[in-house]
Structures are given as C-alpha cells and as structure tokens.
Scaffold this active site. Structure first.
Site, short mmCIF file in Angstrom:
data_model
loop_
_atom_site.label_atom_id
_atom_site.label_comp_id
_atom_site.label_asym_id
_atom_site.label_seq_id
_atom_site.Cartn_x
_atom_site.Cartn_y
_atom_site.Cartn_z
N SER A 1 -78.69 22.35 -25.44
CA SER A 1 -79.43 21.49 -25.57
C SER A 1 -79.99 22.13 -24.68
CB SER A 1 -78.98 20.40 -25.98
OG SER A 1 -79.98 19.12 -25.39
N TYR B 1 -74.76 13.02 -23.82
CA TYR B 1 -75.65 13.63 -24.65
C TYR B 1 -75.14 14.77 -24.03
CZ TYR B 1 -78.73 16.74 -27.73
OH TYR B 1 -79.43 17.70 -28.44
N LYS C 1 -87.20 9.64 -36.60
CA LYS C 1 -86.36 9.35 -35.71
C LYS C 1 -86.74 8.76 -34.75
CE LYS C 1 -85.60 13.85 -33.77
NZ LYS C 1 -83.41 14.16 -34.00
#
Length: 319
Positions: A117, A140, A178
């Site tokens: 990411s 994250y 989401k």
C-alpha cells in the site's frame, strides 16, 4: 489445470482480479476471504472451485491448502480498516498471514504477487523505496510496511517470483461494501445522493488515483511476464488529483445528466477534524513506475469521470 489462489477474492480488487482470470479462461481459482454477506454480491458472476475463510487461522489454512495443486498466489486480501486500533488484529491479518503465503510460495516454487500500500509512505515528500521516504502513520500502514521490510530483507534469497505492489487510491465497480473505506469518487457520489452536496476538507489534499480495472490487468500481466525482476513497485497513475478536482468531476457529472441544476451548490468546504491532523495523508504520488504500469494506468481523471457515469446509470433512470 492447477489452481490460482486469490486472497480477498470476494472483495473489491480481488473480485475484479478473479473476473479477469475467468475472462482469460482460468476458472480453477481458490478464493480465500471472510464470510461477509455484503461482499457476496461480488461473487455472483465469478467462477471458482473453492471458498475458504481466512478466519479459521493459519494452521488450518495450511492444512486445507495441502490438498490442492497451486500454480500461483495472488495475495490481495487484507484488513484495510484504517480506523482499526488493535495492533494484534491488524498484524495477524496483514503480516502473519502474508508471511504464511510467502512460505507456501517458496516451498512450492510458485509466484507470489501481493498487495502492499502507498500508506507506507505517509506524508513523506517522495515515494522512494528507502527508510527516509517511508513514514507509516497508522496500524494498517505499519502492517503493510512490516511485510515489505520482511520481503526486502530476504529478496536476494528468493528463487520464485515475489512481487509487491504498493497500491495507490483504487476506485471502480465492486467497492459498494467498503463504506468509509471506499474510494473518494464513490464517497463523493454517495454524498450527493444522500445529502445533496459534497463535503470537502479546506486543505490542499491530492491523491494518486488508479482504476481497479487497470490494477487487475497489471497484476495478471506481471504474473505472466517473466522479465519482471523481483521487488516492490508503486502501482498508481503518476498524476495526483486534488479532493476538490474529484468533487468537481462528480458534481459536473450530476449536472451534465440533468440530475442536479447547479454545480456550485454541490460542493461545500469544511475544516479538517483535529484528530486527523497527524494521521491523514495529504499527498500521494506513484514514482518510477514500471513501463507496463505507466502504460496501463494513465488518464485517471478521465477514468474517474467514466466511473461516476457508470454509477449514475446504475442508480438513475437515464436515457
């Protein structure tokens, strides 16, 4: 035909990857994901041979997968909830499980392509692959960074294909489940439908957007291309778009279709909440793209507009 594992295959990007695999004649696919009724809608048009819940744990997953011949692992799945505060939950899902798939790929000498990411860069001024340009700012991001570090430290020892792709801001069909983690184009589209206007933070914010169709195509191209050297690469559009520009694209589409009369009334600026000051990415830009990625992912503004118009057709009776 041997099986391809697609983790997160019920989710946004994963289901688009499975769809493209099916279009190429590959139906022997093992999807590994959780059991989520909202996401199951993504499965209705897909072909696959098994669906396994990752929540049964690493030991059980290894046992189940021993019974399958596998040709590749496309590790797309992750806990992507940036609001998650429990480090153990995040690290187990995104770090420990990733190491397991890496071990399986090495043991069987098969390719592993995994989703990292752009969050690992935080607000670093440049997205270079070194510690001076990596500044994770939530759990994250740390979970993704930690696995990248593990891969980088062992890269020279891999005899199989191991490719990490640092994904930037993905948008496109299949992300309906989401909620707050959906792409900004979809969130702004939803704001107009639900509230009648778009809230835009009154700060200079720009992100590098990439269409999910392009991301899925890149993943499968890299899987088939034997010339790509093992490593970790950015996967973005190399053309940051500001939040205000995204809002303008969305608002303009509503006006062009005659659904809303006035673009100026659809965009309202609001202050950035103080709690986000130190955990918010203000700028992202993919750097030094592989030629095959740069060729595939250009034109992100036009593709955002295409996406919004697809959403309009889905939700409104347009001629």
């Amino acid at each position: 035909m041997k099986n391809i594992i697609v983790t997160g295959g019920c989710g946004f990007l994963g289901s688009n990857v499975v769809k493209k695999l099916n279009a190429k004649g590959q139906n022997n696919i093992i999807i590994i994901d959780n059991y989520d009724e909202r996401k199951f809608k993504n499965l209705t048009s897909l072909n696959f041979v098994d669906y396994i819940s990752y929540k049964q744990g690493i030991t059980s997953l290894k046992t189940v997968l021993e019974h399958y011949e596998i040709s590749a692992i496309l590790h797309i799945g992750a806990n992507a909830d940036v609001l998650e505060k429990d480090a153990d939950i995040m690290m187990t899902a995104n770090y420990e499980h990733s190491k397991m798939y890496l071990d399986i790929a090495q043991d069987r000498d098969i390719p592993l392509i995994y989703a990292s990411s752009s969050a690992v860069y935080g607000n670093a001024p440049k997205t270079e692959k070194d510690q001076n340009s990596e500044n994770p700012h939530n759990i994250y991001a740390w979970s993704k960074w930690l696995f990248d570090k593990h891969v980088s430290a062992n890269l020279s020892s891999f005899e199989n294909k191991v490719i990490g792709l640092r994904l930037f801001n993905i948008f496109g069909l299949g992300e309906f489940h989401k909620d707050e983690n959906a792409s900004l184009p979809l969130r702004f589209f939803t704001f107009v439908r639900q509230n009648g206007f778009i809230d835009v933070f009154n700060r200079d914010i720009a992100r590098d957007y990439v269409w999910v169709e392009d991301v899925a195509e890149v993943i499968l191209t890299i899987l088939e291309d034997k010339s790509i050297v093992n490593g970790i690469y950015d996967l973005g559009g190399d053309n940051p778009v500001s939040h205000l520009e995204v809002a303008d694209i969305v608002a303009s589409a509503f006006v062009a279709k005659g659904i809303k009369p006035n673009k100026e009334t659809l965009i309202k600026k609001i202050p950035l909440p103080k709690e986000l000051e130190h955990s918010f990415q203000f700028f992202t830009k993919a750097e030094k793209l592989l030629p095959l990625i740069a060729k595939q992912t250009h034109g992100n503004k036009e593709k955002i507009n295409l996406y919004i118009n697809e959403l309009l057709k889905m939700h409104y009776d347009l001629n």
